[in-house]
Design an enzyme around this catalytic site. Structure first.
Site, PDB file in Angstrom:
ATOM      1  N   HIS A 170     -72.245  59.452  83.111  1.00  0.00           N
ATOM      2  CA  HIS A 170     -71.742  59.795  81.781  1.00  0.00           C
ATOM      3  C   HIS A 170     -72.450  61.005  81.154  1.00  0.00           C
ATOM      4  O   HIS A 170     -71.813  61.954  80.710  1.00  0.00           O
ATOM      5  CB  HIS A 170     -71.907  58.611  80.824  1.00  0.00           C
ATOM      6  CG  HIS A 170     -71.339  57.329  81.337  1.00  0.00           C
ATOM      7  ND1 HIS A 170     -70.206  57.278  82.112  1.00  0.00           N
ATOM      8  CD2 HIS A 170     -71.732  56.032  81.179  1.00  0.00           C
ATOM      9  CE1 HIS A 170     -69.940  56.006  82.407  1.00  0.00           C
ATOM     10  NE2 HIS A 170     -70.852  55.239  81.857  1.00  0.00           N
TER      11      HIS A 170
ATOM     12  N   ASP B 165     -64.801  58.161  85.062  1.00  0.00           N
ATOM     13  CA  ASP B 165     -66.028  58.131  84.271  1.00  0.00           C
ATOM     14  C   ASP B 165     -65.495  58.029  82.847  1.00  0.00           C
ATOM     15  O   ASP B 165     -64.925  58.995  82.329  1.00  0.00           O
ATOM     16  CB  ASP B 165     -66.833  59.419  84.455  1.00  0.00           C
ATOM     17  CG  ASP B 165     -68.144  59.342  83.691  1.00  0.00           C
ATOM     18  OD1 ASP B 165     -68.111  58.902  82.525  1.00  0.00           O
ATOM     19  OD2 ASP B 165     -69.192  59.712  84.236  1.00  0.00           O
ATOM     20  N   HIS B 166     -65.635  56.875  82.233  1.00  0.00           N
ATOM     21  CA  HIS B 166     -64.894  56.669  80.978  1.00  0.00           C
ATOM     22  C   HIS B 166     -65.330  57.628  79.870  1.00  0.00           C
ATOM     23  O   HIS B 166     -64.609  57.833  78.912  1.00  0.00           O
ATOM     24  CB  HIS B 166     -64.927  55.206  80.532  1.00  0.00           C
ATOM     25  CG  HIS B 166     -66.196  54.762  79.871  1.00  0.00           C
ATOM     26  ND1 HIS B 166     -67.309  54.394  80.554  1.00  0.00           N
ATOM     27  CD2 HIS B 166     -66.516  54.631  78.565  1.00  0.00           C
ATOM     28  CE1 HIS B 166     -68.255  54.052  79.704  1.00  0.00           C
ATOM     29  NE2 HIS B 166     -67.811  54.184  78.476  1.00  0.00           N
TER      30      HIS B 166
HETATM   31  C1  BG6 Z   1     -71.238  51.728  81.000  1.00  0.00           C
HETATM   32  C2  BG6 Z   1     -72.591  51.162  81.297  1.00  0.00           C
HETATM   33  O1  BG6 Z   1     -70.798  52.557  82.040  1.00  0.00           O
HETATM   34  O2  BG6 Z   1     -71.318  52.489  79.808  1.00  0.00           O
HETATM   35  C3  BG6 Z   1     -73.085  50.296  80.158  1.00  0.00           C
HETATM   36  O3  BG6 Z   1     -72.531  50.370  82.487  1.00  0.00           O
HETATM   37  C4  BG6 Z   1     -73.072  51.103  78.880  1.00  0.00           C
HETATM   38  O4  BG6 Z   1     -74.384  49.801  80.399  1.00  0.00           O
HETATM   39  C5  BG6 Z   1     -71.717  51.751  78.671  1.00  0.00           C
HETATM   40  O5  BG6 Z   1     -73.378  50.221  77.809  1.00  0.00           O
HETATM   41  C6  BG6 Z   1     -71.742  52.689  77.492  1.00  0.00           C
HETATM   42  O6  BG6 Z   1     -70.428  53.068  77.198  1.00  0.00           O
HETATM   43  P1  BG6 Z   1     -70.011  53.402  75.705  1.00  0.00           P
HETATM   44  O7  BG6 Z   1     -68.604  53.838  75.813  1.00  0.00           O
HETATM   45  O8  BG6 Z   1     -70.190  52.108  74.931  1.00  0.00           O
HETATM   46  O9  BG6 Z   1     -70.953  54.442  75.249  1.00  0.00           O
END
Ligand code: BG6
Length: 494
Positions: free
Chosen positions: A242, A179-180
């Protein structure tokens, strides 16, 4: 100032789905940064696997293109890029057809000191066949790791199925679910901020906290991913994974150690303590909406239904706002308000702890500027922490005005936080899965979220979908404002 670099043992890193976007946009740039910083060297190998009939040279060319496109110019250095590209090789392979299975045996080294990791940058329906391929070809080792990416299912049932398929081959401690958000510095800092400082924990509970607001706002729309988003919606795309990870880190009990399972046990307890919203109250607690055409920073943008790949009468939500409770001693009675949307006026992800008012206000009319304290932890952009409090206005009268105290990552440490993937990929190679979600966490989160989807599906079947609209570039629909107004509260304007 930045933290020390932990060297990684030489590794064989097999990337399934090597020809895809994720590899080019995220994995290669992240690995390059770590290579450039000396965290690993040419003794390691990156082995691409995919159906496309590429050669080693093709994959090396793609690696160089990816760096040229996605790595900041000041980090691009020809010699380092050439050395880095030399560790790339490629094996054509189709996991769905044993007749087209590729042979990795010449690429994978059998020395037990060489870390072995498999990254599945592929659709989840290929996780099962890929794990089977790894096992049948005898590439599996008890100390090997497998990395998998979202979407980890679209509901509880499908997430269990994915976990089951992967766990037929790999044990839970070998599975790294990315989960990044957990790779973001400020999300990790939630743990440090709460548990490395003595002054916050005593007030981090229902005696002092009035409510908590979590915002995940993006200015972008679906960015050419209309087909995917139609099936997902913002609740699956952002909240289930997230933002719920952010909620659990911000509200969990102190873990007994930084051992991966000690931390994940506490996060799991939060997800399990989320109070079930009865179907009869769902529409009052969960607002969903879709963006119509509008403008962002003076630029006109189309509505969601006009995006490529989106149905003209789509019922998919691009915005959600909800109120929920965590049934625990710490959080009893404290509402959590969470919102997430595409095409908002500003990109901001933050968690804001709104404290209760001072019990007795002394300043009469002059104290009208007093606002309850808010501690806002900005996850992005401009990562940092802000504390709002009341202060005396300079001058002869005892008048109060709100002021704020700021901590900014950039200015305090003089460095930009690294990309989330850099941390996560290297943690996997180091064998540390603290920042990866465990199967039971994913399932607990789906259990709660799936009820909302189920309710929405039932409402749609009765022709009663309560989907509001909002203009692109606005902060969401009226109904989301009413959700807080009903409790005499309002959303923060971050
Ligand atoms: C991804 C989603 O997991 O996370 C995207 O699929 C979203 O739709 C993105 O834009 C948001 O990540 P960050 O790091 O830009 O907040």
């Amino acid at each position: 100032m930045s933290s020390c670099i932990i060297p990684v043992q030489p590794f064989d890193y097999v990337v399934f789905g090597a020809t895809g976007d994720l590899t080019k946009r995220k994995l290669i740039p992240a690995l390059y940064h770590r290579f450039k910083d000396g965290q690993f060297d040419e003794e390691s190998r990156i082995i691409g696997v995919s159906r496309t009939p590429w050669s080693d040279a093709d994959f090396q060319k793609v690696a160089k293109e990816s760096i040229a496109e996605f790595v900041e110019k000041e980090y691009q250095d020809k010699k380092t890029i050439d050395r880095f590209a030399s560790i790339f090789s490629y094996v054509p392979n189709d996991v769905t057809d044993p007749a087209k299975w590729g042979d990795l045996s010449k690429k994978l080294r059998n020395d037990p000191k060489i870390v072995r990791a498999f990254y599945l940058a592929i659709a989840p329906d290929l996780f099962g066949p890929t794990c089977e391929y790894i096992a049948k070809q005898k590439y599996y080792r008890r100390d090997a790791r497998v990395v998998i990416e979202k979407p980890l299912g679209h509901d509880l049932g499908s997430s269990i199925q994915i976990n089951d398929e992967v766990s037929k081959i790999f044990k839970e401690d070998q599975v790294y679910r990315i989960d990044h958000y957990l790779g973001k510095e400020t999300v990790q800092n939630l743990i440090v901020f709460r548990f490395a400082n003595g002054i916050f924990e005593p007030v981090w509970n229902n005696r002092f906290v009035d409510h908590v607001q979590i915002t995940g706002a993006e200015t972008v729309g679906v960015e050419g991913r209309g087909g995917y988003f139609e099936q997902a919606g913002i609740l699956r795309d952002m909240v289930q994974n997230h933002l719920f990870q952010v909620v659990s880190l911000a509200s969990m009990e102190p873990p007994i150690s930084m051992d991966p399972d000690a931390v994940r046990d506490e996060k799991l307890k939060v997800l399990k303590a989320l109070r079930t919203i009865p179907a009869s109250e769902m529409d009052a607690h969960v607002v969903r909406a879709q963006y119509a055409a509008g403008s962002i920073a003076g630029k006109k943008v189309p509505g969601y239904r006009e995006e490529p790949g989106v149905s003209r009468n789509s019922q998919t939500e691009t915005y959600v706002a909800m109120k929920f409770f965590i049934d625990s001693w710490r959080w009893a009675g404290v509402p959590f308000y969470l919102r997430s949307g595409k095409r908002m006026p500003k990109r901001v992800t933050e968690i804001a702890i709104h404290f209760k008012e001072a019990p007795h206000l002394l300043f009469g009319k002059r104290g009208e500027g007093i606002k309850p304290n808010v501690l806002a932890i900005r996850i992005q952009p401009d990562e940092g922490i802000t504390l709002n409090f009341g202060s005396k206005l300079p001058g002869p009268a005892m008048e109060v005005a709100p002021v704020s105290m700021e901590f900014r990552y950039g200015s305090s440490f003089g460095v930009e936080p690294p990309e989330a993937y850099e941390r996560l990929i290297l943690d996997c190679l180091l064998g540390d899965n603290t920042l990866f979600t465990r199967a039971d966490e994913v399932e607990a989160s789906w259990t709660w979220i799936s009820r909302i989807h189920q309710h929405w599906a039932e409402q749609s079947a009765m022709g009663n979908a309560q989907l509001a609209t909002y203009a692109a570039g606005s902060w969401g629909p009226e109904a989301a404002e009413r959700l807080l107004a009903a409790d005499h509260r309002a959303w923060r304007r971050p």
